[in-house]
Scaffold this motif. Sequence first.
Motif, PDB file in Angstrom:
ATOM      1  N   PHE A  61       0.708  -1.170   0.112  1.00  0.00           N
ATOM      2  CA  PHE A  61       0.165   0.123  -0.139  1.00  0.00           C
ATOM      3  C   PHE A  61       0.920   1.134  -0.043  1.00  0.00           C
ATOM      4  O   PHE A  61       0.526   2.261  -0.824  1.00  0.00           O
ATOM      5  CB  PHE A  61      -1.034  -0.104   1.365  1.00  0.00           C
ATOM      6  N   GLU A  62       2.018   1.302   1.006  1.00  0.00           N
ATOM      7  CA  GLU A  62       2.731   2.476   0.878  1.00  0.00           C
ATOM      8  C   GLU A  62       3.037   2.933  -0.659  1.00  0.00           C
ATOM      9  O   GLU A  62       3.056   3.902  -0.967  1.00  0.00           O
ATOM     10  CB  GLU A  62       3.920   2.380   1.792  1.00  0.00           C
ATOM     11  N   GLN A  63       3.856   1.852  -1.166  1.00  0.00           N
ATOM     12  CA  GLN A  63       4.328   1.932  -2.521  1.00  0.00           C
ATOM     13  C   GLN A  63       3.217   2.332  -3.520  1.00  0.00           C
ATOM     14  O   GLN A  63       3.527   3.196  -4.399  1.00  0.00           O
ATOM     15  CB  GLN A  63       5.238   0.704  -3.233  1.00  0.00           C
ATOM     16  N   PHE A  64       2.127   1.559  -3.674  1.00  0.00           N
ATOM     17  CA  PHE A  64       0.993   1.960  -4.226  1.00  0.00           C
ATOM     18  C   PHE A  64       0.563   3.558  -4.237  1.00  0.00           C
ATOM     19  O   PHE A  64       0.268   4.144  -5.070  1.00  0.00           O
ATOM     20  CB  PHE A  64      -0.205   0.706  -3.989  1.00  0.00           C
ATOM     21  N   SER A  65       0.389   3.825  -2.837  1.00  0.00           N
ATOM     22  CA  SER A  65       0.042   5.354  -2.645  1.00  0.00           C
ATOM     23  C   SER A  65       0.983   6.221  -3.343  1.00  0.00           C
ATOM     24  O   SER A  65       0.371   7.193  -3.879  1.00  0.00           O
ATOM     25  CB  SER A  65       0.015   5.412  -1.163  1.00  0.00           C
ATOM     26  N   GLN A  66       2.274   6.187  -3.235  1.00  0.00           N
ATOM     27  CA  GLN A  66       3.301   7.010  -3.834  1.00  0.00           C
ATOM     28  C   GLN A  66       3.018   6.905  -5.357  1.00  0.00           C
ATOM     29  O   GLN A  66       3.056   8.011  -6.135  1.00  0.00           O
ATOM     30  CB  GLN A  66       4.431   6.544  -3.399  1.00  0.00           C
ATOM     31  N   ARG A  67       3.028   5.726  -6.132  1.00  0.00           N
ATOM     32  CA  ARG A  67       2.867   5.700  -7.528  1.00  0.00           C
ATOM     33  C   ARG A  67       1.281   6.323  -7.977  1.00  0.00           C
ATOM     34  O   ARG A  67       1.370   7.053  -9.023  1.00  0.00           O
ATOM     35  CB  ARG A  67       2.984   4.208  -7.898  1.00  0.00           C
ATOM     36  N   TYR A  68       0.475   6.031  -7.144  1.00  0.00           N
ATOM     37  CA  TYR A  68      -0.725   6.496  -7.590  1.00  0.00           C
ATOM     38  C   TYR A  68      -0.903   8.041  -7.302  1.00  0.00           C
ATOM     39  O   TYR A  68      -1.283   8.858  -8.202  1.00  0.00           O
ATOM     40  CB  TYR A  68      -2.139   5.970  -6.687  1.00  0.00           C
ATOM     41  N   ARG A  69      -0.182   8.444  -6.365  1.00  0.00           N
ATOM     42  CA  ARG A  69      -0.269  10.123  -6.205  1.00  0.00           C
ATOM     43  C   ARG A  69       0.511  10.830  -7.316  1.00  0.00           C
ATOM     44  O   ARG A  69       0.209  11.640  -7.722  1.00  0.00           O
ATOM     45  CB  ARG A  69       0.415  10.266  -4.834  1.00  0.00           C
ATOM     46  N   GLU A  70       1.657  10.067  -7.852  1.00  0.00           N
ATOM     47  CA  GLU A  70       2.440  10.549  -8.913  1.00  0.00           C
ATOM     48  C   GLU A  70       1.487  10.452 -10.161  1.00  0.00           C
ATOM     49  O   GLU A  70       1.535  11.555 -10.980  1.00  0.00           O
ATOM     50  CB  GLU A  70       3.687   9.699  -9.356  1.00  0.00           C
ATOM     51  N   GLU A  71       0.556   9.639 -10.596  1.00  0.00           N
ATOM     52  CA  GLU A  71      -0.189   9.519 -11.556  1.00  0.00           C
ATOM     53  C   GLU A  71      -1.300  10.697 -11.380  1.00  0.00           C
ATOM     54  O   GLU A  71      -1.628  11.380 -12.480  1.00  0.00           O
ATOM     55  CB  GLU A  71      -0.950   8.131 -11.464  1.00  0.00           C
ATOM     56  N   LEU A  72      -1.822  10.821 -10.090  1.00  0.00           N
ATOM     57  CA  LEU A  72      -2.839  11.908  -9.789  1.00  0.00           C
ATOM     58  C   LEU A  72      -2.109  13.161 -10.311  1.00  0.00           C
ATOM     59  O   LEU A  72      -2.689  14.025 -10.854  1.00  0.00           O
ATOM     60  CB  LEU A  72      -3.300  12.031  -8.480  1.00  0.00           C
ATOM     61  N   ASP A  73      -0.892  13.401  -9.780  1.00  0.00           N
ATOM     62  CA  ASP A  73      -0.388  14.796 -10.182  1.00  0.00           C
ATOM     63  C   ASP A  73      -0.158  14.935 -11.698  1.00  0.00           C
ATOM     64  O   ASP A  73      -0.191  16.260 -12.045  1.00  0.00           O
ATOM     65  CB  ASP A  73       1.144  14.555  -9.610  1.00  0.00           C
ATOM     66  N   ASP A  74       0.007  13.925 -12.511  1.00  0.00           N
ATOM     67  CA  ASP A  74       0.198  14.275 -13.938  1.00  0.00           C
ATOM     68  C   ASP A  74      -1.071  14.065 -14.436  1.00  0.00           C
ATOM     69  O   ASP A  74      -0.987  14.146 -15.938  1.00  0.00           O
ATOM     70  CB  ASP A  74       1.200  12.913 -14.221  1.00  0.00           C
ATOM     71  N   ASN A  75      -2.215  13.879 -13.866  1.00  0.00           N
ATOM     72  CA  ASN A  75      -3.319  13.709 -14.541  1.00  0.00           C
ATOM     73  C   ASN A  75      -4.474  14.820 -14.543  1.00  0.00           C
ATOM     74  O   ASN A  75      -4.796  15.578 -13.722  1.00  0.00           O
ATOM     75  CB  ASN A  75      -4.313  12.494 -13.641  1.00  0.00           C
ATOM     76  N   PRO A  76      -4.422  15.488 -15.649  1.00  0.00           N
ATOM     77  CA  PRO A  76      -5.377  16.790 -15.822  1.00  0.00           C
ATOM     78  C   PRO A  76      -6.716  16.377 -15.515  1.00  0.00           C
ATOM     79  O   PRO A  76      -7.490  17.444 -14.976  1.00  0.00           O
ATOM     80  CB  PRO A  76      -5.432  17.056 -17.401  1.00  0.00           C
ATOM     81  N   ALA A  77      -7.374  15.299 -15.490  1.00  0.00           N
ATOM     82  CA  ALA A  77      -8.534  15.137 -15.055  1.00  0.00           C
ATOM     83  C   ALA A  77      -8.655  15.191 -13.564  1.00  0.00           C
ATOM     84  O   ALA A  77      -9.719  15.884 -12.867  1.00  0.00           O
ATOM     85  CB  ALA A  77      -9.165  13.590 -15.425  1.00  0.00           C
ATOM     86  N   ALA A  78      -7.634  14.725 -13.016  1.00  0.00           N
ATOM     87  CA  ALA A  78      -7.688  15.169 -11.468  1.00  0.00           C
ATOM     88  C   ALA A  78      -7.445  16.495 -10.881  1.00  0.00           C
ATOM     89  O   ALA A  78      -8.403  16.858  -9.915  1.00  0.00           O
ATOM     90  CB  ALA A  78      -6.382  14.171 -10.774  1.00  0.00           C
ATOM     91  N   ALA A  79      -6.768  17.267 -11.766  1.00  0.00           N
ATOM     92  CA  ALA A  79      -6.672  18.569 -11.373  1.00  0.00           C
ATOM     93  C   ALA A  79      -7.911  19.202 -11.518  1.00  0.00           C
ATOM     94  O   ALA A  79      -8.189  20.169 -10.681  1.00  0.00           O
ATOM     95  CB  ALA A  79      -5.613  19.298 -12.232  1.00  0.00           C
ATOM     96  N   GLU A  80      -8.823  19.202 -12.531  1.00  0.00           N
ATOM     97  CA  GLU A  80     -10.000  19.751 -12.621  1.00  0.00           C
ATOM     98  C   GLU A  80     -10.804  19.255 -11.899  1.00  0.00           C
ATOM     99  O   GLU A  80     -11.574  20.211 -11.434  1.00  0.00           O
ATOM    100  CB  GLU A  80     -10.393  19.389 -14.359  1.00  0.00           C
ATOM    101  N   PHE A  81     -11.055  17.954 -11.388  1.00  0.00           N
ATOM    102  CA  PHE A  81     -11.706  17.518 -10.453  1.00  0.00           C
ATOM    103  C   PHE A  81     -11.544  17.965  -9.013  1.00  0.00           C
ATOM    104  O   PHE A  81     -12.477  18.662  -8.435  1.00  0.00           O
ATOM    105  CB  PHE A  81     -11.725  15.972 -10.345  1.00  0.00           C
ATOM    106  N   SER A  82     -10.339  18.427  -8.862  1.00  0.00           N
ATOM    107  CA  SER A  82     -10.065  19.270  -7.750  1.00  0.00           C
ATOM    108  C   SER A  82     -10.573  20.556  -7.479  1.00  0.00           C
ATOM    109  O   SER A  82     -10.905  20.987  -6.616  1.00  0.00           O
ATOM    110  CB  SER A  82      -8.547  19.100  -7.501  1.00  0.00           C
ATOM    111  N   LYS A  83     -10.183  21.068  -8.635  1.00  0.00           N
ATOM    112  CA  LYS A  83     -10.891  22.510  -8.764  1.00  0.00           C
ATOM    113  C   LYS A  83     -12.289  22.598  -8.706  1.00  0.00           C
ATOM    114  O   LYS A  83     -12.642  23.511  -8.146  1.00  0.00           O
ATOM    115  CB  LYS A  83     -10.410  23.228  -9.978  1.00  0.00           C
ATOM    116  N   LYS A  84     -13.062  21.615  -9.316  1.00  0.00           N
ATOM    117  CA  LYS A  84     -14.672  21.480  -9.232  1.00  0.00           C
ATOM    118  C   LYS A  84     -15.030  21.489  -7.515  1.00  0.00           C
ATOM    119  O   LYS A  84     -15.846  22.192  -7.272  1.00  0.00           O
ATOM    120  CB  LYS A  84     -14.929  20.608 -10.124  1.00  0.00           C
ATOM    121  N   LEU A  85     -14.448  20.596  -6.879  1.00  0.00           N
ATOM    122  CA  LEU A  85     -14.496  20.149  -5.647  1.00  0.00           C
ATOM    123  C   LEU A  85     -14.471  21.347  -4.810  1.00  0.00           C
ATOM    124  O   LEU A  85     -15.045  21.628  -3.728  1.00  0.00           O
ATOM    125  CB  LEU A  85     -14.035  18.889  -5.128  1.00  0.00           C
ATOM    126  N   ALA A  86     -13.176  22.115  -5.179  1.00  0.00           N
ATOM    127  CA  ALA A  86     -12.858  23.128  -4.109  1.00  0.00           C
ATOM    128  C   ALA A  86     -14.066  24.265  -3.969  1.00  0.00           C
ATOM    129  O   ALA A  86     -14.021  24.888  -3.059  1.00  0.00           O
ATOM    130  CB  ALA A  86     -11.457  23.778  -4.754  1.00  0.00           C
TER     131      ALA A  86
END
Length: 120
Positions: A61-86
Amino acid sequence: MILQLKRIYDTPSPEDGKRIFVDRLWARGLTKEKAALDAWEKELAPSAELRKWYGHDPALFEQFSQRYREELDDNPAAAEFSKKLAHYDGTVTLLYGAKDAEHCNAVVLKTWLEERGVNA
């Protein structure tokens, strides 16, 4: 705004607010009507490669979390979702299908969103 987690197989309730499924694959044996979704944001889920590598093994899980967070950082859909929720005022429930509530992608996604000012 309140950001919370819930297993998609649990009974929907008014306290859930906006219900958003955040897994890439649909939950087996569950109809979309019974799930009572407001949205299915599968592009926020871990890549198929990462999901298969992880295999829901808590030891990874710790490695998964780190790798998934890297994917989220590079994911434009995640950035847009974050802005909408804010800018959303109310409760948002991130839904997941995993049996393990402590070691699933939704836990990582929730933390990632909170670090960006969602749920403040």
